[in-house]
Design an enzyme around this catalytic site. Structure first.
Site, PDB file in Angstrom:
ATOM      1  N   HIS A 363      38.760 -18.292  28.734  1.00  0.00           N
ATOM      2  CA  HIS A 363      37.729 -17.688  29.651  1.00  0.00           C
ATOM      3  C   HIS A 363      37.234 -18.876  30.591  1.00  0.00           C
ATOM      4  CE1 HIS A 363      37.876 -13.981  27.167  1.00  0.00           C
ATOM      5  NE2 HIS A 363      37.580 -13.764  28.535  1.00  0.00           N
ATOM      6  N   CYS A 675      42.553  -5.337  36.135  1.00  0.00           N
ATOM      7  CA  CYS A 675      41.769  -6.300  36.234  1.00  0.00           C
ATOM      8  C   CYS A 675      42.185  -7.408  35.745  1.00  0.00           C
ATOM      9  CB  CYS A 675      40.396  -5.721  36.042  1.00  0.00           C
ATOM     10  SG  CYS A 675      40.007  -5.184  34.359  1.00  0.00           S
TER      11      CYS A 675
HETATM   12  C1  PEP Z   1      42.119  -8.739  30.462  1.00  0.00           C
HETATM   13  O1  PEP Z   1      42.155  -8.837  29.007  1.00  0.00           O
HETATM   14  O2  PEP Z   1      43.129  -8.629  31.243  1.00  0.00           O
HETATM   15  C2  PEP Z   1      40.724  -8.722  30.914  1.00  0.00           C
HETATM   16  C3  PEP Z   1      40.493  -8.485  32.221  1.00  0.00           C
HETATM   17  O3  PEP Z   1      39.652  -8.991  29.857  1.00  0.00           O
HETATM   18  P1  PEP Z   1      39.195 -10.554  29.590  1.00  0.00           P
HETATM   19  O4  PEP Z   1      39.837 -11.473  30.216  1.00  0.00           O
HETATM   20  O5  PEP Z   1      37.869 -10.580  29.769  1.00  0.00           O
HETATM   21  O6  PEP Z   1      39.487 -10.316  28.187  1.00  0.00           O
END
Ligand code: PEP
Ligand code: MG
Length: 758
Positions: A363, A675
């Site tokens: 993250h 996304c």
């Molecule tokens: C994903 O897993 O692609 C996503 C958009 O969520 P995160 O990266 O917050 O797990």
């Protein structure tokens, strides 16, 4: 044997530098194996020769002088074969090479094992014996184990020397390069600021001080503070503890009062070290000493010393945290960067990020991309504590950092920084132009947000809405769960900033690598454990408060969409919908006039790929979380730098899954977006457009570049590329094919720069 091995490793770990570490290894191994000679040869990257670096048994004068060519002698043979060579009569071997300066002629038998770190041969560890001796299998295995365990320490020691500007033989070294994985593209040149979690002794960086007197006082004040704490703690618990338990506090106070420990710390400070490093060194030395003791009781004292060390450190850091300054081009370096560390840097000062742990999909890397800050993750060989105040180059394209950069390297990277600034200016012109292909196919471009800075950037980059608002970000920067009212304020800010465009708010997605300090989840397999919707369905009180806050925040704006993360079966959707309807009902009961928002599901678990139709039937929209989908489809932890080379969203299996999802969603008349990070990747965006995705949601920094690439091609061109790619069976070939296509349309500037030295 295991205890000998452990004690050697522990001793080596506390060595102050590479030379000392090598000395410890040769003398301890020679004794443990009862041989006459133990030597270490390391490959000098400048000359590509094996240099005798330490020996016990050969002539010490030869250290640093005797060297063998890459393929020379038995040492070269061990290195090139990358396996042990065990000879009873070495002199009769055709590859035997004799160096009179070592006095080696006396030794007949030879056992050499390669020292390999991350597939690279660093050197060779050799034992020799005067009389002919066949080292048995157990001895060979022991040497292999020692070598494998110590390879990391040796790599670290070498790297530390190079960072300080010294090569293996003490000669001047420049451009020390460390490779990790690309976290956020771009290049930064600046000064290292090492940040570390509070009270973690192992993470303390080495620094020097000028004002020794006040550093000693600072140390003494910290010790005094801990002494007071221990007394207070002991008194507070006196009614609840038995006398023998209470004696623990006396032990602590006695250790603190023991002048030996403090004398040693102060003597390190007097040599110019700051109090934190002085404390670290002495505590580690004591701990090692106690851990080696045979007596259980004494071994346990190691724990007390560590604990006390941490407590004193916490007081020392308290003062320092307040005094930390961030230079203009701060390159933030840490063993494990966290979002809050980023948040502490004053606005406009953060130039680059380097994290020893984590990977491109951690993250922190996602945040870095959102903020447009070049970032390198997973540089696990980096002696990060040495980087404080040093000039650094961060190459976020190639996933590399350079310490002690030469003038040539600096000027090369500075020219790239300038070139990027110009490119960015060029992209600003695109802001108000639509995102459509040359033949008029319109693609919706949304942004992923979390912090308020994302909102500002998104608006200035021409975003048409929010495809993913990661609500866990405001939860992470708090010290407890935010109240409904507090949440309502965060959410309102986002909804208002983008109105009338839609804002897709994801319900709390914690677990996995997203921890809340006030709600720890400790599991052996966190990515397969209690994550996302699984946590919130088990805690409806958290889920309901969040959904109500979202609904209330949307009053009068009506641009809210709610999205559910980590869905792996239809019943989770049904339960979540039930709670959302209940929250909506209750909000309306309170007298607010809020329509029921569209609800969507994230497709990020492989099982969900095969139930797209069933899931889509229950909700209004779908969005693919390609980061997790890649991780779960390929069984590759998105944060683990060791397997980062296997994590690739261009993997044919991932592309097949993505294509299937969009076809199945459209078959039941539902819109679907992506996304995950793939949507903000230039090649990825083209492939997803060709597959038929309805919207792409990405970090704000990628948005103008993606718009620029989509506006350069026709939909047919993208479909041809997709067709070509879908016929390939290897992600590297897919990547090369896509990169070539990007070059053809003049997007080469956005591919990684090639350094002149390569
Ligand atoms: C994903 O897993 O692609 C996503 C958009 O969520 P995160 O990266 O917050 O797990
Ligand atoms: Mg996810």
């Amino acid at each position: 044997m295991l205890s000998v091995l452990k004690s050697i490793v522990q001793e080596v770990n506390t060595a102050e530098d590479l030379r000392e570490a090598l000395e410890i290894i040769v003398s301890r191994v020679q004794a443990a194996m009862n041989t006459q000679v133990c030597s270490i040869y390391l490959q000098d990257p400048n000359t590509e020769r094996y240099l005798l670096m330490a020996t016990q048994g050969l002539n010490k004068e030869a250290v640093g002088k005797v060297s063998l060519g890459h393929n020379e002698g038995l040492v070269g043979l061990v290195g090139s074969r990358e396996e042990p060579i065990n000879l009873e009569d070495a002199q009769s071997h055709p590859r035997y090479r004799y160096f009179p300066e070592t006095g080696e002629e006396r030794f007949r038998s030879f056992l050499g094992v390669p020292i390999i770190h991350h597939r690279k041969v660093l050197g060779v560890l050799v034992v020799q014996q005067r009389e002919s001796r066949s080292f048995d299998e157990g001895e060979e295995a022991f040497l292999v184990t020692i070598s494998a365990q110590l390879a990391g320490v040796i790599a670290h020691g070498e790297a530390t020397g190079v960072i300080g500007g010294r090569g293996l033989t003490g000669e001047r070294a420049r451009d020390a390069r460390f490779t990790g994985v690309a976290g956020a593209s771009g290049v930064a040149v600046g000064r290292g600021v090492v940040v570390y979690p509070q009270a973690d002794l192992t993470a303390v960086p080495d620094k020097t001080v000028e004002d020794i007197e006040s550093e000693v006082q600072r140390y003494q004040a910290a010790v005094e503070a801990v002494r007071n704490d221990m007394r207070a703690l002991g008194e507070k618990l006196s009614s609840q503890l038995r006398p023998e338990e209470q004696a623990l506090f006396d032990v602590y106070i006695r250790i603190l009062d023991d002048s030996a420990l403090s004398v040693e710390v102060i003597s390190h400070i007097q040599k110019g070290l700051w109090a934190q490093s002085a404390l670290k060194r002495v505590v580690q030395e004591y701990v090692r000493h106690f851990e080696l003791m045979g007596d259980d009781y004494l071994r346990e004292r190691a724990v007390d010393i560590k604990d006390l060390g941490r407590r004193v450190l916490a007081y020392l850091q308290k003062n320092v945290q307040e005094r930390r300054t961030y230079p203009k081009n701060t390159i933030l370096v840490s063993e494990e960067l966290t979002p809050s560390m980023l948040a502490e840097v004053p606005k406009g000062r953060l130039a680059g990020l380097v994290s020893v742990r984590g990977s491109s999909n951690s993250h922190v890397a996602i945040l870095a991309r959102a903020m447009g800050v070049p970032c390198v993750m997973g540089v696990f060989d980096l002696p990060f504590a040495q980087l404080e105040g040093r000039r650094l180059v961060v190459d976020g394209y190639n996933g590399q950092i350079f310490a002690s950069p030469s003038t040539e390297l600096l000027s090369f990277y500075k020219s790239i920084v300038e070139e990027e600034r110009q490119l960015e200016k060029g992209l600003e012109k695109l802001r108000d132009l639509p995102c459509e292909t040359l033949d008029g196919h319109r693609m919706k471009l949304w942004v992923n947000t979390g912090l308020m800075t994302d909102v500002v950037r998104s608006l200035s980059h021409g975003a048409e809405g929010v495809g993913l608002y990661r609500t866990e970000v405001p939860f992470m920067i708090n010290e407890r769960f935010p109240s409904e009212l507090e949440q309502r304020d965060f959410y309102r800010e986002q909804l208002e900033a983008f109105a009338p465009n839609k804002v897709t708010m994801r319900t709390l997605d914690i677990g996995g690598d997203k921890a809340l300090s006030y709600f720890p989840i400790v599991e052996d397999n966190p990515f397969l454990g209690w994550r996302g919707i699984r946590v919130t369905l088990d805690h409806p009180e958290i889920f309901l408060v969040q959904v109500k806050a979202m609904l209330k925040a949307s009053e009068g704006l009506n641009n809210l969409r709610i999205m559910l993360p980590m869905i792996s079966c239809v019943s989770e959707v049904e339960e979540a919908l039930h709670l959302i309807h209940r929250a909506h009902y209750e909000v309306c009961e309170e007298g607010l006039n809020v329509p029921m928002p569209p609800v969507g599901v994230m497709i990020e678990v492989p099982g969900a790929v095969y139930q797209v139709k069933e899931l889509a039937d229950r909700v209004e929209f779908l969005s693919v979380g390609s980061n997790d989908l890649t991780q779960y489809l390929l069984a590759v932890d998105r944060n683990n730098p060791r397997v980062a080379g296997l994590y690739h969203s261009y993997h044919p299996a991932v592309l097949q899954a993505l294509f299937k999802i969009v076809r199945d969603a459209h078959a039941v008349g539902k819109q679907v977006s992506v996304c995950g990070e793939l949507a903000g990747d230039l090649g990825g965006a083209l492939l997803l457009t060709a597959m038929g995705y309805d919207a792409l949601s990405m970090n704000a920094a990628s948005l103008p570049k993606v718009k620029s690439v989509i506006r350069r091609v026709t939909l047919q061109w993208a479909k041809d590329l997709l067709q070509q790619v879908m016929g390939l069976d290897n992600h590297q070939v897919v990547k090369a094919t896509v990169d070539l296509a990007l070059k053809e349309i003049g997007m080469e500037h956005y591919l990684r720069p090639i350094r002149p030295l390569e």
